[in-house]
Design an enzyme around this catalytic site. Structure first.
Site, PDB file in Angstrom:
ATOM      1  N   SER A 164       0.963  -0.995  -0.008  1.00  0.00           N
ATOM      2  CA  SER A 164       0.020   0.064  -0.162  1.00  0.00           C
ATOM      3  C   SER A 164       0.760   1.168   0.095  1.00  0.00           C
ATOM      4  O   SER A 164       1.950   1.249   0.260  1.00  0.00           O
ATOM      5  CB  SER A 164      -0.730  -0.005   1.158  1.00  0.00           C
ATOM      6  OG  SER A 164      -1.473   1.135   1.512  1.00  0.00           O
ATOM      7  N   TYR A 201      -2.971  -0.799  10.155  1.00  0.00           N
ATOM      8  CA  TYR A 201      -2.771  -1.135   8.657  1.00  0.00           C
ATOM      9  C   TYR A 201      -1.248  -0.705   8.017  1.00  0.00           C
ATOM     10  O   TYR A 201      -0.598  -1.310   7.315  1.00  0.00           O
ATOM     11  CB  TYR A 201      -3.915  -0.166   7.964  1.00  0.00           C
ATOM     12  CG  TYR A 201      -4.096  -0.474   6.498  1.00  0.00           C
ATOM     13  CD1 TYR A 201      -4.572  -1.287   5.922  1.00  0.00           C
ATOM     14  CD2 TYR A 201      -3.376   0.337   5.648  1.00  0.00           C
ATOM     15  CE1 TYR A 201      -4.967  -1.664   4.775  1.00  0.00           C
ATOM     16  CE2 TYR A 201      -3.473   0.178   4.119  1.00  0.00           C
ATOM     17  CZ  TYR A 201      -4.394  -1.034   3.732  1.00  0.00           C
ATOM     18  OH  TYR A 201      -4.367  -1.169   2.431  1.00  0.00           O
TER      19      TYR A 201
HETATM   20  P1  NDP Z   1     -11.812  -5.061  -1.342  1.00  0.00           P
HETATM   21  O1  NDP Z   1     -12.492  -4.602  -0.021  1.00  0.00           O
HETATM   22  O2  NDP Z   1     -12.756  -4.926  -2.330  1.00  0.00           O
HETATM   23  O3  NDP Z   1     -11.053  -6.382  -1.201  1.00  0.00           O
HETATM   24  C1  NDP Z   1     -10.630  -7.047  -0.067  1.00  0.00           C
HETATM   25  C2  NDP Z   1     -10.730  -8.348  -0.155  1.00  0.00           C
HETATM   26  O4  NDP Z   1     -10.188  -8.800   0.756  1.00  0.00           O
HETATM   27  C3  NDP Z   1     -12.092  -8.729  -0.424  1.00  0.00           C
HETATM   28  O5  NDP Z   1     -12.149  -9.763  -1.697  1.00  0.00           O
HETATM   29  C4  NDP Z   1     -12.458  -9.608   0.897  1.00  0.00           C
HETATM   30  O6  NDP Z   1     -13.010 -10.765   0.506  1.00  0.00           O
HETATM   31  C5  NDP Z   1     -10.749 -10.060   1.089  1.00  0.00           C
HETATM   32  N1  NDP Z   1     -10.616 -10.481   2.731  1.00  0.00           N
HETATM   33  C6  NDP Z   1     -10.824  -9.565   3.828  1.00  0.00           C
HETATM   34  N2  NDP Z   1     -10.633 -10.170   4.878  1.00  0.00           N
HETATM   35  C7  NDP Z   1     -10.449 -11.422   4.750  1.00  0.00           C
HETATM   36  C8  NDP Z   1     -10.538 -12.615   5.321  1.00  0.00           C
HETATM   37  N3  NDP Z   1     -10.438 -12.619   6.513  1.00  0.00           N
HETATM   38  N4  NDP Z   1     -10.395 -13.987   4.663  1.00  0.00           N
HETATM   39  C9  NDP Z   1     -10.525 -13.890   3.171  1.00  0.00           C
HETATM   40  N5  NDP Z   1     -10.643 -13.056   2.587  1.00  0.00           N
HETATM   41  C10 NDP Z   1     -10.472 -11.565   3.290  1.00  0.00           C
HETATM   42  O7  NDP Z   1     -10.792  -3.893  -1.389  1.00  0.00           O
HETATM   43  P2  NDP Z   1      -9.327  -3.656  -2.071  1.00  0.00           P
HETATM   44  O8  NDP Z   1      -9.681  -4.323  -3.634  1.00  0.00           O
HETATM   45  O9  NDP Z   1      -8.967  -2.218  -2.159  1.00  0.00           O
HETATM   46  O10 NDP Z   1      -8.300  -4.371  -1.267  1.00  0.00           O
HETATM   47  C11 NDP Z   1      -7.381  -5.381  -1.817  1.00  0.00           C
HETATM   48  C12 NDP Z   1      -5.961  -5.194  -1.249  1.00  0.00           C
HETATM   49  O11 NDP Z   1      -5.367  -4.045  -1.637  1.00  0.00           O
HETATM   50  C13 NDP Z   1      -5.939  -5.290   0.434  1.00  0.00           C
HETATM   51  O12 NDP Z   1      -4.804  -5.891   0.819  1.00  0.00           O
HETATM   52  C14 NDP Z   1      -5.908  -3.483   0.599  1.00  0.00           C
HETATM   53  O13 NDP Z   1      -5.226  -3.480   1.655  1.00  0.00           O
HETATM   54  C15 NDP Z   1      -5.069  -3.212  -0.686  1.00  0.00           C
HETATM   55  N6  NDP Z   1      -5.150  -1.857  -0.886  1.00  0.00           N
HETATM   56  C16 NDP Z   1      -5.788  -1.220  -1.606  1.00  0.00           C
HETATM   57  C17 NDP Z   1      -5.768   0.097  -1.625  1.00  0.00           C
HETATM   58  C18 NDP Z   1      -7.025   0.910  -2.259  1.00  0.00           C
HETATM   59  O14 NDP Z   1      -6.918   2.226  -2.668  1.00  0.00           O
HETATM   60  N7  NDP Z   1      -8.042   0.217  -2.573  1.00  0.00           N
HETATM   61  C19 NDP Z   1      -4.674   0.788  -1.740  1.00  0.00           C
HETATM   62  C20 NDP Z   1      -3.575   0.060  -1.232  1.00  0.00           C
HETATM   63  C21 NDP Z   1      -3.683  -1.211  -0.809  1.00  0.00           C
HETATM   64  P3  NDP Z   1     -14.437 -11.105   1.015  1.00  0.00           P
HETATM   65  O15 NDP Z   1     -15.362  -9.833   1.128  1.00  0.00           O
HETATM   66  O16 NDP Z   1     -15.074 -12.420   0.635  1.00  0.00           O
HETATM   67  O17 NDP Z   1     -14.257 -11.003   2.761  1.00  0.00           O
END
Ligand code: NDP
Length: 254
Positions: free
Chosen positions: A144, A157
């Site tokens: 991130s 985070y």
């Molecule tokens: P989303 O909320 O769309 O995606 C997060 C994903 O993580 C979901 O698919 C969710 O699945 C899964 N998840 C969370 N907790 C669990 C768990 N305990 N077990 C299994 N799956 C889990 O957000 P993003 O696409 O933005 O995030 C994806 C990654 O990118 C993350 O690591 C985030 O920190 C990182 N990121 C995002 C940024 C942004 O600006 N969007 C910037 C920098 C990093 P489910 O819904 O099925 O639980």
């Protein structure tokens, strides 16, 4: 096999059922990979699989809760059982709890660290024997801007995402001898469910990101298709331990 061809390769993407994870999954699917979507939410998992299959690619889902060690181990074991191999692991599942540092409970701290960082350790740990046996592997860890910067609302985070970069370097060093490359991607500000919530909780965030991003826009999940293919493909076979920003220039803006 050509530089960007993923035919015959099997990729597991934690959190592959939406947002950045699905953007990467679709990119790798279009390059020929067989995709395993691994999230908690069954409806989102099924919808993501259908979206990837609609591209003419092979996809299935194995539900996982990355907070549970056994669930991470089962994900990897069942992938190998189903497909006979595991070539690519994307540690993308993540979440945040936005609070001032003094307001965190220990339980909240652990939830963020375990969801974002320990999960990546566990899945990589479980994947290593299969990758070693297969003679190659690609692990892609999602960091991130908080791997580089701090923010008042992001103590746990930022700790998890800073840790992700350092863990990436350590694993890259350890597993290079096994032809396993481990790299991290540092997304800028991307329009997903995660940041839609952040924009509700942090006032001014939307406009501040726009102002600071030289590309003049928020990112979208499809922006991650190309970098995922590169880091999963033979094109990156001598790239390991890197942390690559995909941020429209956010992190180099003075
Ligand atoms: P989303 O909320 O769309 O995606 C997060 C994903 O993580 C979901 O698919 C969710 O699945 C899964 N998840 C969370 N907790 C669990 C768990 N305990 N077990 C299994 N799956 C889990 O957000 P993003 O696409 O933005 O995030 C994806 C990654 O990118 C993350 O690591 C985030 O920190 C990182 N990121 C995002 C940024 C942004 O600006 N969007 C910037 C920098 C990093 P489910 O819904 O099925 O639980």
């Amino acid at each position: 096999m050509t530089l960007f061809d993923l035919s015959g390769r099997v990729a597991v993407i934690t959190g592959g059922n939406g947002g950045i994870g699905l953007g990467m999954a679709k990119g790798m699917a279009a390059a020929g990979a067989t995709i395993v979507v691994a999230g908690r939410d069954a409806a989102k998992n099924a919808a993501a699989v259908a979206e990837i299959q609609a591209l003419g690619a092979k996809a299935s889902t194995i539900p996982v809760d990355v907070l549970e060690e056994q669930s991470c181990r089962d994900l990897i074991a069942n992938t190998v059982k189903l497909h006979g191999r595991l070539d690519i692991l994307v540690n993308n599942a993540g979440m945040s709890i936005r609070k001032q540092p003094e307001q965190y409970t220990l339980k909240e701290w652990h939830t963020v660290l375990d969801s974002n960082l320990t999960s990546a350790f566990l899945c990589s740990h479980a994947a290593y024997p299969a990758m070693k046996q297969g003679g190659m592997g690609k692990i892609i860890n999602i960091g991130s801007m908080m791997s580089i910067f701090g923010a008042a609302f992001a103590t746990a985070y930022a700790a998890s995402k800073g840790g992700m970069v350092q863990m990436t370097k350590a694993m890259a060093t350890a597993w290079a001898k096994d032809n396993i490359q481990v790299n991290s991607i540092l997304p800028g500000w991307i329009d997903t469910a995660l940041t839609r919530r952040a924009r509700e909780e942090v006032s001014g965030l939307h406009d501040n990101v726009l102002k600071r991003t030289p590309a003049g826009r928020w990112g979208v999940p499809d922006d991650f298709a190309g970098i995922a293919v590169f880091l999963a493909a033979p094109a990156s076979d001598f790239v390991t331990g890197a942390a690559i920003t995909v941020d429209g220039g956010y992190s180099v803006q003075g």
